[in-house]
Motif scaffolding. Structure first.
Motif, PDB file in Angstrom:
ATOM      1  N   ALA A 200      10.582 -11.331  -4.279  1.00 20.41           N
ATOM      2  CA  ALA A 200       9.894 -11.041  -5.581  1.00 20.41           C
ATOM      3  C   ALA A 200       9.591  -9.676  -5.738  1.00 20.41           C
ATOM      4  N   PHE A 201      10.036  -8.623  -6.516  1.00 23.86           N
ATOM      5  CA  PHE A 201       9.680  -7.181  -6.381  1.00 23.86           C
ATOM      6  C   PHE A 201       8.884  -7.220  -7.861  1.00 23.86           C
ATOM      7  N   ASN A 202       7.976  -6.143  -7.856  1.00 26.73           N
ATOM      8  CA  ASN A 202       7.154  -6.015  -9.282  1.00 26.73           C
ATOM      9  C   ASN A 202       6.182  -7.195  -9.097  1.00 26.73           C
ATOM     10  N   SER A 203       5.885  -7.607  -8.177  1.00 32.01           N
ATOM     11  CA  SER A 203       5.025  -8.982  -8.385  1.00 32.01           C
ATOM     12  C   SER A 203       3.814  -8.821  -7.576  1.00 32.01           C
ATOM     13  N   PRO A 204       3.055  -7.990  -8.115  1.00 28.85           N
ATOM     14  CA  PRO A 204       1.349  -7.945  -7.357  1.00 28.85           C
ATOM     15  C   PRO A 204       0.707  -9.126  -7.486  1.00 28.85           C
ATOM     16  N   VAL A 205       0.257  -9.671  -6.408  1.00 28.28           N
ATOM     17  CA  VAL A 205      -0.628 -10.839  -6.353  1.00 28.28           C
ATOM     18  C   VAL A 205      -1.917 -10.664  -6.931  1.00 28.28           C
ATOM     19  N   THR A 206      -2.379 -11.512  -7.744  1.00 24.79           N
ATOM     20  CA  THR A 206      -3.547 -11.431  -8.628  1.00 24.79           C
ATOM     21  C   THR A 206      -4.589 -12.510  -8.190  1.00 24.79           C
ATOM     22  N   HIS A 207      -4.045 -13.723  -7.632  1.00 27.50           N
ATOM     23  CA  HIS A 207      -4.913 -14.782  -7.352  1.00 27.50           C
ATOM     24  C   HIS A 207      -4.163 -15.471  -6.303  1.00 27.50           C
ATOM     25  N   ILE A 208      -5.204 -16.194  -5.427  1.00 29.59           N
ATOM     26  CA  ILE A 208      -4.630 -16.947  -4.376  1.00 29.59           C
ATOM     27  C   ILE A 208      -5.459 -18.286  -4.265  1.00 29.59           C
ATOM     28  N   LYS A 209      -4.995 -19.503  -4.346  1.00 29.72           N
ATOM     29  CA  LYS A 209      -5.885 -20.586  -4.272  1.00 29.72           C
ATOM     30  C   LYS A 209      -5.305 -21.595  -3.195  1.00 29.72           C
ATOM     31  N   GLY A 214      -5.914 -25.190   2.154  1.00 28.99           N
ATOM     32  CA  GLY A 214      -4.520 -24.855   2.804  1.00 28.99           C
ATOM     33  C   GLY A 214      -3.814 -26.143   3.261  1.00 28.99           C
ATOM     34  N   GLN A 215      -4.492 -27.054   3.631  1.00 28.24           N
ATOM     35  CA  GLN A 215      -3.897 -28.594   4.105  1.00 28.24           C
ATOM     36  C   GLN A 215      -2.803 -28.821   3.098  1.00 28.24           C
ATOM     37  N   GLN A 216      -3.021 -28.651   1.937  1.00 27.30           N
ATOM     38  CA  GLN A 216      -1.747 -29.225   0.836  1.00 27.30           C
ATOM     39  C   GLN A 216      -1.139 -27.910   0.556  1.00 27.30           C
ATOM     40  N   VAL A 370     -10.007  -0.102  17.661  1.00 28.32           N
ATOM     41  CA  VAL A 370     -10.015  -1.489  16.773  1.00 28.32           C
ATOM     42  C   VAL A 370      -8.338  -1.784  17.114  1.00 28.32           C
ATOM     43  N   ASP A 371      -8.163  -3.095  17.412  1.00 26.50           N
ATOM     44  CA  ASP A 371      -6.799  -3.570  17.789  1.00 26.50           C
ATOM     45  C   ASP A 371      -6.341  -4.172  16.518  1.00 26.50           C
ATOM     46  N   PHE A 372      -4.802  -4.514  16.547  1.00 30.10           N
ATOM     47  CA  PHE A 372      -4.306  -5.141  15.337  1.00 30.10           C
ATOM     48  C   PHE A 372      -5.125  -6.672  15.335  1.00 30.10           C
ATOM     49  N   TRP A 373      -5.285  -7.057  14.109  1.00 33.75           N
ATOM     50  CA  TRP A 373      -5.782  -8.215  13.595  1.00 33.75           C
ATOM     51  C   TRP A 373      -4.644  -9.264  13.110  1.00 33.75           C
ATOM     52  N   ILE A 374      -4.433 -10.126  13.751  1.00 33.33           N
ATOM     53  CA  ILE A 374      -3.166 -11.014  13.657  1.00 33.33           C
ATOM     54  C   ILE A 374      -3.903 -12.331  13.918  1.00 33.33           C
ATOM     55  N   LYS A 375      -4.292 -13.086  12.938  1.00 34.15           N
ATOM     56  CA  LYS A 375      -5.119 -14.556  13.217  1.00 34.15           C
ATOM     57  C   LYS A 375      -4.897 -15.487  12.320  1.00 34.15           C
ATOM     58  N   ARG A 376      -5.044 -16.813  12.574  1.00 32.91           N
ATOM     59  CA  ARG A 376      -5.344 -17.753  11.590  1.00 32.91           C
ATOM     60  C   ARG A 376      -6.851 -17.890  11.494  1.00 32.91           C
ATOM     61  N   GLU A 377      -7.015 -17.699  10.119  1.00 33.22           N
ATOM     62  CA  GLU A 377      -8.439 -17.579   9.549  1.00 33.22           C
ATOM     63  C   GLU A 377      -8.905 -19.118   9.806  1.00 33.22           C
ATOM     64  N   GLU A 378     -10.188 -19.269  10.546  1.00 34.55           N
ATOM     65  CA  GLU A 378     -10.889 -20.746  10.599  1.00 34.55           C
ATOM     66  C   GLU A 378     -11.134 -21.190   9.028  1.00 34.55           C
ATOM     67  N   GLY A 379     -10.859 -22.589   9.164  1.00 40.95           N
ATOM     68  CA  GLY A 379     -11.056 -23.179   7.947  1.00 40.95           C
ATOM     69  C   GLY A 379      -9.986 -23.085   6.970  1.00 40.95           C
ATOM     70  N   PHE A 380      -8.955 -22.526   7.283  1.00 47.42           N
ATOM     71  CA  PHE A 380      -7.697 -22.188   6.082  1.00 47.42           C
ATOM     72  C   PHE A 380      -6.480 -22.599   7.019  1.00 47.42           C
ATOM     73  N   GLU A 381      -5.763 -23.666   6.492  1.00 52.87           N
ATOM     74  CA  GLU A 381      -4.615 -24.118   7.240  1.00 52.87           C
ATOM     75  C   GLU A 381      -3.348 -23.206   6.851  1.00 52.87           C
ATOM     76  N   GLY A 382      -2.605 -23.148   7.694  1.00 50.11           N
ATOM     77  CA  GLY A 382      -1.281 -22.450   7.378  1.00 50.11           C
ATOM     78  C   GLY A 382      -1.400 -21.213   6.784  1.00 50.11           C
ATOM     79  N   PHE A 383      -2.516 -20.254   7.016  1.00 53.21           N
ATOM     80  CA  PHE A 383      -2.901 -19.039   6.735  1.00 53.21           C
ATOM     81  C   PHE A 383      -2.792 -17.822   7.758  1.00 53.21           C
ATOM     82  N   VAL A 384      -2.090 -16.913   8.004  1.00 56.48           N
ATOM     83  CA  VAL A 384      -2.198 -16.000   8.982  1.00 56.48           C
ATOM     84  C   VAL A 384      -2.316 -14.688   8.368  1.00 56.48           C
TER      85      VAL A 384
END
Length: 410
Positions: A200-209, A214-216, A370-384
């Motif tokens: 999807a080009f020309n598609s700036p992300v403006t909101h994430i819910k 993230g479990q659903q 500072v190293d690369f930050w590649i993490k599953r953030e705590e409290g959010f399922e399915g998010f890297v």
């Protein structure tokens, strides 16, 4: 190289394709009803590699979301195009691990698919005893992690590169090289789409819910340049937005985990004469705590010489104007190892910006690194979350894709 298939320009086009039955069926999974199994935000070389890797999983349906009209328009196309060996970043760092693995994968991919690249090798040159001590430490570190480096004699150095000055010594990295980053990204884009992925080009992300943390799954909303908003759902979400990665992360994480983005702009300089023209990359000895690796000499695939980058801290990640105020200092740095250079033939070329997590971020291991930050953030399922993905991000891109898959499914 696989052909690049016709692609949709926005989420709206993707939805139209699905409603018309022109896209493939999406897998039925535990998060029933999601439009995609994976959404990757950011169409730079790392986002492309991650999307391609995830699309290769059985039953996957991946959408790559890019705010610009084509891939790789920011950091990925504005760098030195060097395939790094992994000499600087600390034995236990992700940068070292993924750079070494990514280098091997990069050479293999380029050879297999005819992506232009050259194993040029690299010299790190020392002009005095202090610099010689610095490159000796680089050699000792490289030996400890199995990366080949060796010193070459003054006689051999003079025979191979007579224009390069190295008063105290030369450390050679034979596995360093260069790659045509545009051809690499063109391949990754085409291969991803041939596997069934959508962009999807020309598609700036403006909101994430996040849905139930993230479990659903996830709702991702974009706003087109014309102001049209579109929302899709995804089982998983990968933030590989480069210069926009921290703002994207801050859309998701609670305020106490918000971070500030720092941007290090580097200007590059061209050389218009045919002499001197070394065939090897030339880097000065590393300076501890420095924001870069010095004004080094690199080559493009056509053999043209270029120098840089310098380091300038900026607040606007879209400020890609080449900075001329550091040109005189850059020429001084260059003449230290290439004394026969003609200063009047050195000119402004282009600039790139590296996303960082702090102004004190050093390239080499130690204070401020500072190293690369590649993490599953705590409290959010399915998010890297991928933050501070700068050099050696191009070299590491294929290995970062492996790491994202491992982190997501470990």
């Amino acid at each position: 190289m696989p052909p690049i298939l016709p692609r949709p320009a926005s989420f709206t086009h993707i939805q139209n394709l699905r409603s018309q039955g022109l896209s493939r069926n999406f897998s039925s999974t535990r998060r029933r009803g999601a439009d995609f199994t994976h959404t990757v935000i950011g169409g730079g070389v790392v986002g492309l590699a991650v999307a391609r890797k995830l699309q290769g999983r059985e039953g996957a349906s991946v959408v790559l979301v890019e705010r610009h009209g084509s891939v790789g328009t920011e950091t990925s196309s504005r760098n030195s195009e060097v395939i790094h060996a992994g000499l600087y970043y600390g034995a236990d760092s992700l940068k070292t691990k993924l750079c070494i693995r990514g280098k091997e994968m990069m050479y293999e991919l380029c050879q297999k698919h005819g992506i232009p690249h050259i194993p040029t090798g690299k010299w790190i040159v020392a002009q005095d005893s202090q610099q010689m001590e610095a490159i000796t430490k680089v050699h000792e570190f490289a030996s400890s992690i199995g990366v080949p480096t060796h010193f070459i004699s003054k006689a051999e150095a003079k025979e191979r590169e007579p224009d390069v000055r190295a008063e105290a010594g030369v450390l050679e990295s034979p596995t360093t090289g260069i790659v045509d980053s545009h051809s690499l990204m063109q391949f990754l884009e085409g291969d991803f789409e041939n596997l069934g992925g959508l962009i999807a080009f020309n598609s700036p992300v403006t909101h994430i819910k996040p849905l139930s943390s993230g479990q659903q799954g996830w709702e991702i909303t974009t706003t087109s340049p014309s102001g049209e908003t579109t929302t899709i759902t995804s089982e998983t979400l990968i933030n590989s937005a480069g210069l926009s990665a921290i703002p994207i992360s801050n859309m998701i994480l609670p305020p106490e985990h918000h971070m500030k983005a720092y941007y290090a702009k580097g200007s590059y300089f061209s050389y218009s004469l045919s002499h001197p023209r070394p065939k090897t990359l030339v880097y000065p000895a590393p300076i501890p705590g420095h924001g870069g690796l010095g004004t080094h000499l690199t080559l493009d695939i056509a053999g043209r010489v270029r120098f840089g980058p310098d380091v300038e801290w900026v607040t606007d990640p879209s400020d890609l104007s080449v900075n001329s105020k550091n040109l005189e200092r850059a020429i001084d740095d260059i003449q230290a190892y290439l004394p026969s250079i003609s200063p009047e033939a050195i000119g402004l070329d282009y600039a790139g910006i590296r996303p960082k997590l702090g102004k004190s971020s050093a390239v080499t291991s130690g204070t401020g690194f500072v190293d690369f930050w590649i993490k599953r953030e705590e409290g959010f399922e399915g998010f890297v979350n991928l933050l501070s993905i700068e050099s050696p991000g191009l070299t590491s891109s294929l290995a970062i894709a492996e790491e994202v898959e491992r982190v997501l499914y470990r």
